[in-house]
Design a protein around this motif. Structure first.
Motif, PDB file in Angstrom:
ATOM      1  N   HIS A 109       0.835  -1.205   0.000  1.00  9.44           N
ATOM      2  CA  HIS A 109       0.000   0.000   0.000  1.00  9.44           C
ATOM      3  C   HIS A 109       0.870   1.254   0.000  1.00  9.44           C
ATOM      4  O   HIS A 109       0.583   2.225  -0.715  1.00  9.44           O
ATOM      5  CB  HIS A 109      -0.913   0.016   1.227  1.00  9.44           C
ATOM      6  N   LEU A 110       1.934   1.239   0.790  1.00  9.68           N
ATOM      7  CA  LEU A 110       2.808   2.401   0.883  1.00  9.68           C
ATOM      8  C   LEU A 110       3.526   2.641  -0.443  1.00  9.68           C
ATOM      9  O   LEU A 110       3.595   3.787  -0.920  1.00  9.68           O
ATOM     10  CB  LEU A 110       3.825   2.194   2.011  1.00  9.68           C
ATOM     11  N   ARG A 111       4.050   1.587  -1.059  1.00  4.29           N
ATOM     12  CA  ARG A 111       4.750   1.748  -2.331  1.00  4.29           C
ATOM     13  C   ARG A 111       3.821   2.288  -3.421  1.00  4.29           C
ATOM     14  O   ARG A 111       4.231   3.079  -4.267  1.00  4.29           O
ATOM     15  CB  ARG A 111       5.334   0.405  -2.799  1.00  4.29           C
ATOM     16  N   GLN A 112       2.575   1.855  -3.409  1.00  4.02           N
ATOM     17  CA  GLN A 112       1.628   2.249  -4.448  1.00  4.02           C
ATOM     18  C   GLN A 112       0.913   3.553  -4.134  1.00  4.02           C
ATOM     19  O   GLN A 112       0.048   3.985  -4.896  1.00  4.02           O
ATOM     20  CB  GLN A 112       0.613   1.122  -4.656  1.00  4.02           C
ATOM     21  N   GLY A 113       1.268   4.191  -3.021  1.00  4.07           N
ATOM     22  CA  GLY A 113       0.712   5.494  -2.702  1.00  4.07           C
ATOM     23  C   GLY A 113      -0.659   5.472  -2.069  1.00  4.07           C
ATOM     24  O   GLY A 113      -1.274   6.524  -1.916  1.00  4.07           O
ATOM     25  N   ARG A 114      -1.142   4.292  -1.683  1.00  3.41           N
ATOM     26  CA  ARG A 114      -2.440   4.221  -0.995  1.00  3.41           C
ATOM     27  C   ARG A 114      -2.184   4.456   0.502  1.00  3.41           C
ATOM     28  O   ARG A 114      -2.156   3.518   1.313  1.00  3.41           O
ATOM     29  CB  ARG A 114      -3.099   2.874  -1.268  1.00  3.41           C
ATOM     30  N   PRO A 146      -1.667  17.389  -7.994  1.00  2.90           N
ATOM     31  CA  PRO A 146      -0.600  16.376  -8.018  1.00  2.90           C
ATOM     32  C   PRO A 146      -0.552  15.499  -6.780  1.00  2.90           C
ATOM     33  O   PRO A 146       0.003  14.404  -6.828  1.00  2.90           O
ATOM     34  CB  PRO A 146       0.676  17.224  -8.140  1.00  2.90           C
ATOM     35  N   ALA A 147      -1.143  15.958  -5.675  1.00  4.37           N
ATOM     36  CA  ALA A 147      -1.094  15.160  -4.444  1.00  4.37           C
ATOM     37  C   ALA A 147      -2.360  14.360  -4.202  1.00  4.37           C
ATOM     38  O   ALA A 147      -2.503  13.739  -3.145  1.00  4.37           O
ATOM     39  CB  ALA A 147      -0.835  16.077  -3.248  1.00  4.37           C
ATOM     40  N   VAL A 207      -3.208   7.664  -7.781  1.00  3.91           N
ATOM     41  CA  VAL A 207      -2.276   6.536  -7.807  1.00  3.91           C
ATOM     42  C   VAL A 207      -2.941   5.303  -8.403  1.00  3.91           C
ATOM     43  O   VAL A 207      -2.410   4.673  -9.328  1.00  3.91           O
ATOM     44  CB  VAL A 207      -1.761   6.246  -6.381  1.00  3.91           C
ATOM     45  N   GLU A 208      -4.102   4.960  -7.885  1.00  2.00           N
ATOM     46  CA  GLU A 208      -4.797   3.780  -8.377  1.00  2.00           C
ATOM     47  C   GLU A 208      -5.213   3.952  -9.836  1.00  2.00           C
ATOM     48  O   GLU A 208      -5.092   3.021 -10.645  1.00  2.00           O
ATOM     49  CB  GLU A 208      -6.013   3.488  -7.511  1.00  2.00           C
ATOM     50  N   ALA A 209      -5.703   5.147 -10.197  1.00  2.00           N
ATOM     51  CA  ALA A 209      -6.099   5.389 -11.581  1.00  2.00           C
ATOM     52  C   ALA A 209      -4.900   5.272 -12.516  1.00  2.00           C
ATOM     53  O   ALA A 209      -4.999   4.711 -13.622  1.00  2.00           O
ATOM     54  CB  ALA A 209      -6.733   6.773 -11.700  1.00  2.00           C
ATOM     55  N   ARG A 210      -3.760   5.802 -12.082  1.00  2.00           N
ATOM     56  CA  ARG A 210      -2.549   5.723 -12.901  1.00  2.00           C
ATOM     57  C   ARG A 210      -2.126   4.275 -13.111  1.00  2.00           C
ATOM     58  O   ARG A 210      -1.734   3.877 -14.215  1.00  2.00           O
ATOM     59  CB  ARG A 210      -1.429   6.519 -12.238  1.00  2.00           C
ATOM     60  N   GLN A 211      -2.220   3.453 -12.067  1.00  2.00           N
ATOM     61  CA  GLN A 211      -1.850   2.047 -12.198  1.00  2.00           C
ATOM     62  C   GLN A 211      -2.800   1.308 -13.141  1.00  2.00           C
ATOM     63  O   GLN A 211      -2.365   0.499 -13.962  1.00  2.00           O
ATOM     64  CB  GLN A 211      -1.841   1.393 -10.820  1.00  2.00           C
ATOM     65  N   ALA A 243       3.829   4.911 -23.317  1.00  2.00           N
ATOM     66  CA  ALA A 243       2.774   5.429 -22.440  1.00  2.00           C
ATOM     67  C   ALA A 243       2.851   4.785 -21.062  1.00  2.00           C
ATOM     68  O   ALA A 243       2.685   5.460 -20.033  1.00  2.00           O
ATOM     69  CB  ALA A 243       1.403   5.166 -23.075  1.00  2.00           C
ATOM     70  N   VAL A 244       3.113   3.473 -21.021  1.00  2.00           N
ATOM     71  CA  VAL A 244       3.218   2.784 -19.736  1.00  2.00           C
ATOM     72  C   VAL A 244       4.393   3.333 -18.942  1.00  2.00           C
ATOM     73  O   VAL A 244       4.286   3.611 -17.743  1.00  2.00           O
ATOM     74  CB  VAL A 244       3.373   1.262 -19.947  1.00  2.00           C
ATOM     75  N   ARG A 245       5.523   3.491 -19.608  1.00  2.00           N
ATOM     76  CA  ARG A 245       6.710   3.963 -18.893  1.00  2.00           C
ATOM     77  C   ARG A 245       6.525   5.388 -18.368  1.00  2.00           C
ATOM     78  O   ARG A 245       7.068   5.751 -17.336  1.00  2.00           O
ATOM     79  CB  ARG A 245       7.917   3.897 -19.821  1.00  2.00           C
ATOM     80  N   ARG A 246       5.785   6.203 -19.082  1.00  2.00           N
ATOM     81  CA  ARG A 246       5.536   7.562 -18.599  1.00  2.00           C
ATOM     82  C   ARG A 246       4.651   7.552 -17.351  1.00  2.00           C
ATOM     83  O   ARG A 246       4.806   8.385 -16.458  1.00  2.00           O
ATOM     84  CB  ARG A 246       4.875   8.388 -19.702  1.00  2.00           C
ATOM     85  N   LEU A 247       3.746   6.573 -17.293  1.00  2.00           N
ATOM     86  CA  LEU A 247       2.834   6.495 -16.152  1.00  2.00           C
ATOM     87  C   LEU A 247       3.465   5.759 -14.973  1.00  2.00           C
ATOM     88  O   LEU A 247       3.518   6.268 -13.855  1.00  2.00           O
ATOM     89  CB  LEU A 247       1.545   5.774 -16.572  1.00  2.00           C
ATOM     90  N   GLU A 248       3.916   4.551 -15.239  1.00  2.00           N
ATOM     91  CA  GLU A 248       4.435   3.675 -14.182  1.00  2.00           C
ATOM     92  C   GLU A 248       5.654   2.941 -14.707  1.00  2.00           C
ATOM     93  O   GLU A 248       5.539   1.824 -15.240  1.00  2.00           O
ATOM     94  CB  GLU A 248       3.370   2.658 -13.750  1.00  2.00           C
ATOM     95  N   PRO A 249       6.847   3.495 -14.578  1.00  2.00           N
ATOM     96  CA  PRO A 249       8.040   2.835 -15.134  1.00  2.00           C
ATOM     97  C   PRO A 249       8.290   1.447 -14.559  1.00  2.00           C
ATOM     98  O   PRO A 249       8.847   0.580 -15.240  1.00  2.00           O
ATOM     99  CB  PRO A 249       9.179   3.797 -14.767  1.00  2.00           C
TER     100      PRO A 249
END
Length: 495
Positions: free
Chosen positions: A251-256, A429-430, A435-439, A467-473
């Protein structure tokens, strides 16, 4: 005629200065005062003999153990510390132990259980013969048992167990066994109660109630550390705790952060001494504090205060939490100053807000450039960043682009979802929901890329990869897809 100098005596004495006489008197007084400490320092045996004598006197007076250090025990132990080879000190301690045993025996005869227990504890500390100590200990237990309705205790414990309340039954069984360790009925009842507690541990694990599982497991361990089923239950609880730690870290790594905070708070109440848990709590609090500062910089003070409150609950003394508190206070003060400088809301950039409303009505959220709702909002924010109407407009657009991402994802319109996500990122941005939408968006692009790769459309697949790398490398599967794409590009194409 003989002179006074030749005779010496009074005339010569009268010529001594007064300070010399004073120094002589002080030296004599110091020697008198320090004669005993000096003697003890130069002759340690002198001090030991004194301690032995004082210990013998205290023993004769019945002062066996005193907190002020004047008891026989303390004197003999001090002598033993100075010389561990002195048999007199060991013999003195043995006499103190025997005297304590005599006192315990008398207290038992007098029916004073409290005093008896105290004297027995002293005798045990001084290692009187085990058989002698055990005999008096057994007498004390029989005396205490006679004063307690053991049958009533057993019946009460059995009734609590029959009601399905092992936590209430176990202390009663413990009282019986403290007085009669071999009581068969109490031992069997305790075993049944512990088995019921272990069943609750397994039930709590099935429902993911780790706090209850750990609490009941601790009770089983406290009443019977050697219970045959305890190791297996401990292993299961440890496995569940590790799974919870991994989930919290994910959860912490994924920003939740809200979920991470809840998971680490639960772990902290169970395994507060675990260094991994402590590190996770601090990292989550720092992330919440950082997000609170970002939200505050956007004048979103309610959301910032919520994040800050969560951070304080986790780690109130963390430097990042204190810094965020000060930063939010500064931002609030700045917002108040700007609002006062702007004047009344009527002076807000009405033209930009009207154009914003028109663009929103046409769903022109981010396009066309220059006249989109996003561009009009930027103009209004540049003129009056803390005006209530401008803040309300920002919230409307944020909700709109968030909804746009969801609708576009459901319709598999990834480019539109990407554009709306970019606007969302620029606006807030915060925002934790990003986070979940980006994933999700990254995984959709990855699926499209894999599909186009299988169809041989390498350029479209490469666009999806970018596109994937720009969102979630570091999104799961990106590395593998990249290798597959490179392999396909390098392989010879059929003529």
């Amino acid at each position: 005629m003989v002179s006074a100098r030749a005779r010496g005596g009074p005339a010569h004495a009268r010529r001594w200065p007064w300070w010399a006489l004073a120094a002589l008197l002080l030296l004599v007084a110091a020697l008198v005062a320090l004669r005993q400490p000096l003697a003890e320092r130069l002759l340690p045996s002198t001090r030991i003999d004194r301690l032995l004598a004082e210990g013998g006197q205290a023993l004769a007076q019945g002062r066996l153990d005193q907190a002020d250090g004047q008891g026989a025990r303390q004197k003999f132990e001090a002598a033993l510390a100075l010389d561990s080879d002195r048999g007199e000190a060991r013999a003195g301690l043995a006499k103190v132990g025997q005297a304590a045993l005599v006192q315990a025996r008398g207290a038992i005869d007098a029916g004073d259980a409290t005093a008896a227990a105290r004297w027995l504890a002293l005798a045990g500390d001084l290692q009187v013969p085990r058989a002698q100590w055990q005999a008096e200990h057994d007498r004390l237990q029989r005396m205490e048992a006679a004063a307690i309705d053991l049958e009533g205790l057993r019946a009460a414990a059995a009734a609590r167990l029959g009601d399905g309340d092992p936590e209430a039954a176990l202390p009663l069984y413990a009282q019986v066994l403290a007085l009669q360790p071999g009581d068969v009925a109490a031992l069997e009842g305790r075993e049944d109660a512990l088995a019921l507690l272990l069943e609750r541990v397994h039930g709590a694990l099935r429902t993911q109630d780790l706090a209850a599982a750990a609490r009941w497991l601790g009770q089983v361990r406290g009443y019977d550390p050697g219970h045959v089923d305890l190791p297996a239950a401990q292993a299961q609880v440890a496995q569940a705790l590790e799974a919870q730690r991994q989930l919290a870290r994910r959860h912490l790594r994924q920003g939740r952060l809200e979920r991470a905070a809840a998971a680490f708070a639960a772990l902290g109440s169970i395994a507060a001494d675990d260094p991994d848990v402590a590190d996770g709590i601090r990292a989550t609090a720092a992330a919440l504090a950082s997000r609170a500062r970002q939200l505050s910089a956007e004048f979103r003070f309610d959301a910032a205060e919520r994040d800050l409150a969560h951070a304080r609950e986790l780690a109130p003394d963390l430097a990042a939490v204190r810094d965020a508190t000060r930063a939010i206070a500064r931002d609030r003060a700045m917002a108040r100053r700007r609002l006062m400088q702007q004047g009344a809301p009527a002076q807000a950039p009405r033209a930009a807000l009207q154009a914003f409303d028109a663009a929103m009505a046409q769903r022109h959220w981010i396009t066309p450039p220059g006249t989109s709702a996003y561009d009009q909002l930027r103009r209004a924010q540049a003129a009056a960043p803390v005006d209530p109407a401008v803040l309300a407009a920002a919230a409307r657009l944020r909700d709109a682009v968030q909804g746009c991402v969801e609708v576009a994802l459901r319709g598999n319109r990834l480019r539109q979802a990407q554009d709306c996500h970019d606007a969302w990122q620029a606006l807030a941005p915060a925002d934790p929901a990003q986070v979940e939408a980006r994933q999700r968006l990254a995984q959709r692009w990855l699926a499209v890329g894999e599909e186009r790769l299988r169809a041989g459309e390498l350029e479209v697949a490469a666009q999806a990869l970018r596109a994937v790398r720009r969102l979630e490398p570091d999104a799961p599967g990106v590395a593998e897809f990249s290798v597959q794409l490179e392999r396909a590009r390098s392989s010879p194409r059929p003529p």
